[in-house]
Write a protein that holds these residues in place. Structure first.
Motif, mmCIF file in Angstrom:
data_model
loop_
_atom_site.group_PDB
_atom_site.id
_atom_site.type_symbol
_atom_site.label_atom_id
_atom_site.label_comp_id
_atom_site.label_asym_id
_atom_site.label_seq_id
_atom_site.Cartn_x
_atom_site.Cartn_y
_atom_site.Cartn_z
ATOM 1 N N PHE A 195 -54.512 -24.565 18.323
ATOM 2 C CA PHE A 195 -55.119 -23.233 18.361
ATOM 3 C C PHE A 195 -55.651 -22.919 19.757
ATOM 4 C CE2 PHE A 195 -58.940 -20.568 17.960
ATOM 5 C CZ PHE A 195 -58.364 -19.422 17.431
ATOM 6 N N ARG A 196 -56.320 -23.908 20.400
ATOM 7 C CA ARG A 196 -56.834 -23.700 21.754
ATOM 8 C C ARG A 196 -55.701 -23.455 22.736
ATOM 9 N NH1 ARG A 196 -60.665 -27.886 20.467
ATOM 10 N NH2 ARG A 196 -59.296 -29.426 21.451
ATOM 11 N N GLU A 197 -54.614 -24.194 22.586
ATOM 12 C CA GLU A 197 -53.468 -23.997 23.475
ATOM 13 C C GLU A 197 -52.862 -22.615 23.301
ATOM 14 O OE1 GLU A 197 -50.749 -27.131 22.727
ATOM 15 O OE2 GLU A 197 -51.999 -28.704 23.633
ATOM 16 N N GLN A 198 -52.798 -22.144 22.063
ATOM 17 C CA GLN A 198 -52.256 -20.804 21.814
ATOM 18 C C GLN A 198 -53.163 -19.739 22.421
ATOM 19 O OE1 GLN A 198 -51.806 -20.597 17.578
ATOM 20 N NE2 GLN A 198 -49.858 -21.707 17.560
ATOM 21 N N VAL A 199 -54.472 -19.897 22.238
ATOM 22 C CA VAL A 199 -55.418 -18.933 22.806
ATOM 23 C C VAL A 199 -55.302 -18.910 24.327
ATOM 24 C CG1 VAL A 199 -57.869 -18.420 23.163
ATOM 25 C CG2 VAL A 199 -57.042 -19.067 20.888
ATOM 26 N N LEU A 200 -55.221 -20.105 24.937
ATOM 27 C CA LEU A 200 -55.100 -20.192 26.383
ATOM 28 C C LEU A 200 -53.792 -19.560 26.867
ATOM 29 C CD1 LEU A 200 -56.578 -21.299 28.855
ATOM 30 C CD2 LEU A 200 -55.292 -23.417 28.596
ATOM 31 N N THR A 201 -52.713 -19.783 26.130
ATOM 32 C CA THR A 201 -51.421 -19.203 26.494
ATOM 33 C C THR A 201 -51.478 -17.679 26.473
ATOM 34 O OG1 THR A 201 -50.232 -21.119 25.628
ATOM 35 C CG2 THR A 201 -48.980 -19.084 25.914
ATOM 36 N N TYR A 202 -52.054 -17.124 25.380
ATOM 37 C CA TYR A 202 -52.164 -15.666 25.287
ATOM 38 C C TYR A 202 -53.097 -15.110 26.360
ATOM 39 C CZ TYR A 202 -49.574 -15.500 20.893
ATOM 40 O OH TYR A 202 -48.591 -15.568 19.949
ATOM 41 N N ALA A 203 -54.122 -15.865 26.704
ATOM 42 C CA ALA A 203 -55.036 -15.411 27.756
ATOM 43 C C ALA A 203 -54.310 -15.315 29.087
ATOM 44 C CB ALA A 203 -56.224 -16.364 27.870
ATOM 45 N N TYR A 204 -53.472 -16.317 29.396
ATOM 46 C CA TYR A 204 -52.693 -16.284 30.626
ATOM 47 C C TYR A 204 -51.706 -15.118 30.625
ATOM 48 C CZ TYR A 204 -54.418 -20.948 31.839
ATOM 49 O OH TYR A 204 -55.201 -22.020 32.176
ATOM 50 N N ILE A 205 -51.105 -14.865 29.480
ATOM 51 C CA ILE A 205 -50.158 -13.746 29.376
ATOM 52 C C ILE A 205 -50.867 -12.422 29.614
ATOM 53 C CG2 ILE A 205 -48.659 -12.480 27.791
ATOM 54 C CD1 ILE A 205 -47.950 -15.165 26.500
ATOM 55 N N LEU A 206 -52.041 -12.237 29.002
ATOM 56 C CA LEU A 206 -52.802 -11.003 29.190
ATOM 57 C C LEU A 206 -53.245 -10.848 30.642
ATOM 58 C CD1 LEU A 206 -55.008 -11.007 25.947
ATOM 59 C CD2 LEU A 206 -53.071 -9.502 26.477
ATOM 60 N N PHE B 214 -53.173 -27.864 40.455
ATOM 61 C CA PHE B 214 -53.989 -26.706 40.794
ATOM 62 C C PHE B 214 -54.496 -26.074 39.494
ATOM 63 C CE2 PHE B 214 -50.848 -26.998 44.230
ATOM 64 C CZ PHE B 214 -51.690 -27.073 45.327
ATOM 65 N N PRO B 215 -55.795 -26.099 39.238
ATOM 66 C CA PRO B 215 -56.328 -25.440 38.033
ATOM 67 C C PRO B 215 -56.011 -23.943 38.062
ATOM 68 C CG PRO B 215 -57.988 -26.848 39.059
ATOM 69 C CD PRO B 215 -56.850 -26.752 40.021
ATOM 70 N N PRO B 216 -55.170 -23.441 37.169
ATOM 71 C CA PRO B 216 -54.746 -22.027 37.237
ATOM 72 C C PRO B 216 -55.915 -21.052 37.175
ATOM 73 C CG PRO B 216 -53.404 -23.271 35.669
ATOM 74 C CD PRO B 216 -54.540 -24.151 36.049
ATOM 75 N N LEU B 217 -56.876 -21.317 36.298
ATOM 76 C CA LEU B 217 -57.997 -20.397 36.156
ATOM 77 C C LEU B 217 -58.829 -20.349 37.428
ATOM 78 C CD1 LEU B 217 -59.605 -18.502 34.348
ATOM 79 C CD2 LEU B 217 -60.873 -20.492 33.493
ATOM 80 N N MET B 218 -59.132 -21.517 37.991
ATOM 81 C CA MET B 218 -59.931 -21.568 39.219
ATOM 82 C C MET B 218 -59.212 -20.887 40.370
ATOM 83 S SD MET B 218 -62.844 -22.628 40.404
ATOM 84 C CE MET B 218 -63.351 -23.843 39.185
ATOM 85 N N LEU B 219 -57.899 -21.117 40.493
ATOM 86 C CA LEU B 219 -57.120 -20.509 41.570
ATOM 87 C C LEU B 219 -57.073 -18.988 41.414
ATOM 88 C CD1 LEU B 219 -55.414 -21.214 44.060
ATOM 89 C CD2 LEU B 219 -53.413 -21.278 42.575
ATOM 90 N N THR B 220 -56.906 -18.525 40.175
ATOM 91 C CA THR B 220 -56.859 -17.086 39.919
ATOM 92 C C THR B 220 -58.192 -16.421 40.238
ATOM 93 O OG1 THR B 220 -55.216 -17.412 38.167
ATOM 94 C CG2 THR B 220 -56.424 -15.329 38.171
ATOM 95 N N LEU B 221 -59.286 -17.051 39.805
ATOM 96 C CA LEU B 221 -60.615 -16.497 40.082
ATOM 97 C C LEU B 221 -60.902 -16.460 41.578
ATOM 98 C CD1 LEU B 221 -62.741 -18.149 37.240
ATOM 99 C CD2 LEU B 221 -61.973 -15.773 37.400
ATOM 100 N N ASN B 222 -60.443 -17.487 42.291
ATOM 101 C CA ASN B 222 -60.634 -17.523 43.733
ATOM 102 C C ASN B 222 -59.893 -16.381 44.416
ATOM 103 O OD1 ASN B 222 -59.702 -18.541 46.600
ATOM 104 N ND2 ASN B 222 -61.524 -19.729 46.070
ATOM 105 N N CYS B 223 -58.649 -16.143 43.990
ATOM 106 C CA CYS B 223 -57.851 -15.047 44.561
ATOM 107 C C CYS B 223 -58.490 -13.694 44.270
ATOM 108 C CB CYS B 223 -56.429 -15.094 44.024
ATOM 109 S SG CYS B 223 -55.473 -16.525 44.528
ATOM 110 N N LEU B 224 -58.940 -13.509 43.042
ATOM 111 C CA LEU B 224 -59.583 -12.250 42.671
ATOM 112 C C LEU B 224 -60.877 -12.043 43.440
ATOM 113 C CD1 LEU B 224 -59.059 -12.252 38.775
ATOM 114 C CD2 LEU B 224 -57.891 -10.817 40.478
ATOM 115 N N CYS B 225 -61.625 -13.119 43.638
ATOM 116 C CA CYS B 225 -62.869 -13.034 44.399
ATOM 117 C C CYS B 225 -62.593 -12.632 45.842
ATOM 118 C CB CYS B 225 -63.604 -14.376 44.338
ATOM 119 S SG CYS B 225 -65.193 -14.394 45.196
#
Length: 301
Positions: A9-20, A195-206
């Protein structure tokens, strides 16, 4: 069984979060490309003689400045950055953009003395990190000089969004080339390709939001506001880094020297803004006289 279902369930939620996130960023980029105005006046000659050097110096600043954090603390790196006006002024004099004066010499001396005192108070000083940080400071100073040349001598005025549009691809290429030869072999040997995708994405957005915020602050207030905010930001970074990072140990000599340097930076900003204000008043006066002369000539005809 329940643990396995929860993991799925966590993997599915994370996958959909990345897609969104992908959909949102991709759509936003398309909308930005649609509404962004590319400034008139950009030519191949201006791009090769001004934009490419700006992008290269920006890459140099990022590379050397970030590498310095491997050797010195965030607070000490921030203190060393206070020497920036000195580097900008010296290079500006060399490029004919600044004029040496007793007042400016005194301000530069105060800043330099403050940085020396702050460095003397550093407990665990690492000279490799200092060299990297000073290299980053020189790169940033050169970038600012090239930007001033672009505006003053070539007359092309760009807002921060347009600057990112032109400079970012060049900076990325300038960072990619040394990465291939210097850092990639080390990463291959150590197998550090995570490379942690979430951390890298937040860094780019910042990073993008930072450049956008500078444009918004200046457009709604003034250059003075962003400079005062920059001084406040420097103090916040120094103090909070002492709380967040174990390698940061502030001393009274550190803070005293940094306070002297910041006072010099504030005097430098005040001097520059007064100079810009007097230049603007002079330009407005000349424009008014020209308009009056034209009107008088038309009336006589």
């Amino acid at each position: 069984m329940a643990d396995r279902e929860r993991r799925m369930f966590r993997e599915q939620v994370l996958t959909y979060a990345y897609i969104l996130l992908y959909i949102a960023l991709s759509s936003g980029q398309i909308f930005f490309n649609k509404v962004m105005k590319v400034e008139d006046g950009m030519t191949l000659e201006i791009y090769t003689t001004s934009v490419i050097p700006i992008g290269a110096m920006f890459a140099m600043t990022l590379w050397l400045g970030n590498t310095a954090y491997l050797y010195i603390s965030v607070a000490f790196a921030q203190m060393l950055k206070a020497i920036m006006p000195v580097a900008v002024f010296i290079l500006g004099v060399a490029a004919g953009l600044e004029v040496m004066s007793c007042r400016m010499l005194l301000i530069m001396s105060v800043i330099s003395f403050g940085v020396v005192v702050a460095s003397y108070g550093e407990i665990n000083i690492n000279w490799i990190g200092v060299v990297y940080q000073m290299g980053g400071v020189v790169g940033e100073a050169l970038r600012l000089i090239f930007m001033e040349i672009l505006v003053k001598r070539k007359g092309l005025k760009l807002n921060p969004i347009s600057v990112m549009y032109y400079v970012s691809p060049c900076s990325a290429l300038c960072l990619f080339i040394p990465w291939i030869f210097l850092e990639k072999p080390k990463m291959d040997a150590l197998e550090t390709w995570h490379f942690p995708p979430l951390m890298l994405t937040l860094n780019c957005l910042c990073t993008f939001a930072l450049n956008l915020s500078v444009f918004l602050v200046i457009s709604h207030t003034s250059a003075l506001t962003i400079r005062v905010a920059g001084v406040v930001k420097d103090w916040v970074v120094v103090l909070f880094s002492a709380l967040l990072f174990a390698d940061t140990k502030l001393t009274i000599i550190n803070l005293f020297g940094y306070g002297i340097a910041i006072a010099g930076v504030a005097a430098y900003n005040n001097h520059k803004l007064k100079k810009e204000a007097s230049r603007a008043i002079s330009d407005d006066s000349q424009q008014t006289q020209l308009t009056a002369t034209t009107t008088s000539s038309t009336s006589e005809i």
